[in-house]
Design a protein around this motif. Structure first.
Motif: not given
Ligand code: NAD
Ligand code: FES
Length: 275
Positions: A37, A270, A42-43, A69
């Motif tokens: 992460r 993003e 975060g994922e 990510t």
């Protein structure tokens, strides 16, 4: 926090990072993965370990910038830190005691095929590698793969480098010329499916490394459910390696496409943040 010690761009979309993670480096074996992460909000991203150095205490990961990510992670530089880096997870690859193996990597899957070939090479097994890419400009890890194999057969879909065609074209030819007792295939799901269809009539044991959606990585959430030989398995604890002749690839493809729209939306957000 886990410090990034080194970063290399292998092609436009693929990044290699070496991370200071001594506890993982001490225990990890070929075939296992980590979940990271990048910050506390975060994922969780599962990535199979591409290399490790027990003495230096480092773990190397290679990832394609396919989602929000990984796009963000690709902007990190040496000295930056990753919040969580958990592992080693999953079962190490059970190679058995083969005499001659063929290891097949498709695109960025070569990042995972390479450590498998390296482990077999270090066991004294005779290793042939087949590595397939769409075109010459995205070829990765060629010197590394050559160093751990007797023969590296490189293919490109467009013929811009190596042999023109898919990895399965070379595999079909090699199966008429060589005698393998193990095949390892890692890459896109259709590639693993058609490699397995090719080796099955030849009776060559085939291992594939599956990359279903994962969340907790500990067998609790059910996200990584796959069907193997008609039985439900969880890739994070029962795999990620499975008998390629028994995997339900069509179900895996369907499950992996569940969140495609959400991922595309996250990528757009993003990109806006970094514009
Ligand atoms: P890609 O689509 O460019 O394919 C790479 C090569 O695989 C092709 O050049 C071809 O030789 C072969 N291939 C593809 N489709 C085939 C088919 N139908 N029959 C026979 N051979 C075929 O690969 P990419 O864009 O680099 O994507 C890599 C994929 O690998 C991603 O989908 C990623 O999720 C997956 N991956 C899997 C793992 C894993 O652990 N299984 C690890 C990393 C990446
Ligand atoms: Fe949750 Fe495997 S990732 S059960």
């Amino acid at each position: 926090m886990y410090r990034i010690l080194d970063k290399r761009r292998l092609n436009d979309q693929v990044v290699q990072m070496t991370v200071d993670a001594p506890f993982i480096a001490r225990k990890v074996q070929a075939g296992q993965f980590i979940i990271l992460r990048i910050d506390e909000r975060g994922e969780r991203i599962p990535l199979t370990v591409a290399d490790f150095d027990r003495a230096a205490g480092t773990v190397t990961i290679i990832f394609q910038t396919v989602g929000a990510t990984t796009q963000r992670l690709a902007t990190f530089e040496p000295g930056d830190e990753i919040a969580d880096f958990v592992g080693p997870l999953g079962r190490p690859t059970e190679f058995g005691a083969p005499k001659k193996a063929v290891v097949i990597g498709g695109g960025v899957g070569c990042a995972i095929a390479y450590p498998q070939a390296k482990a077999l090479h270090e066991m004294g097994v005779s290793v042939d590698m087949i590595a397939g890419f769409r075109s010459k400009d995205i070829v990765i890890l060629e010197p590394e793969m050559r160093a751990v194999s007797n023969h590296l057969y490189l293919t490109t879909d467009d013929g811009s480098y190596g042999e023109k065609g898919f990895v399965t074209d070379v595999l079909k030819r090699l199966l008429t010329e060589e005698s393998y007792d193990l095949c390892i295939a890692i890459g896109p799901i259709p590639m693993m499916k058609f490699v397995s269809k090719t080796t099955e009539p030849a009776g060559v044991k085939t291992l594939v490394s599956l990359n279903p959606i994962m969340i907790d990585g500990t067998g609790m959430c059910g996200g990584c459910r796959v069907t193997v030989g008609g039985e439900v398995k969880f890739a994070c604890v029962d795999g990620p390696d499975f008998d390629g002749h028994l995997v339900d690839y069509d179900e895996l493809m369907r499950r992996n496409s569940f969140y495609r729209d959400e991922e595309a939306h996250a990528c757009r957000l993003e990109a806006q943040i970094h514009d």
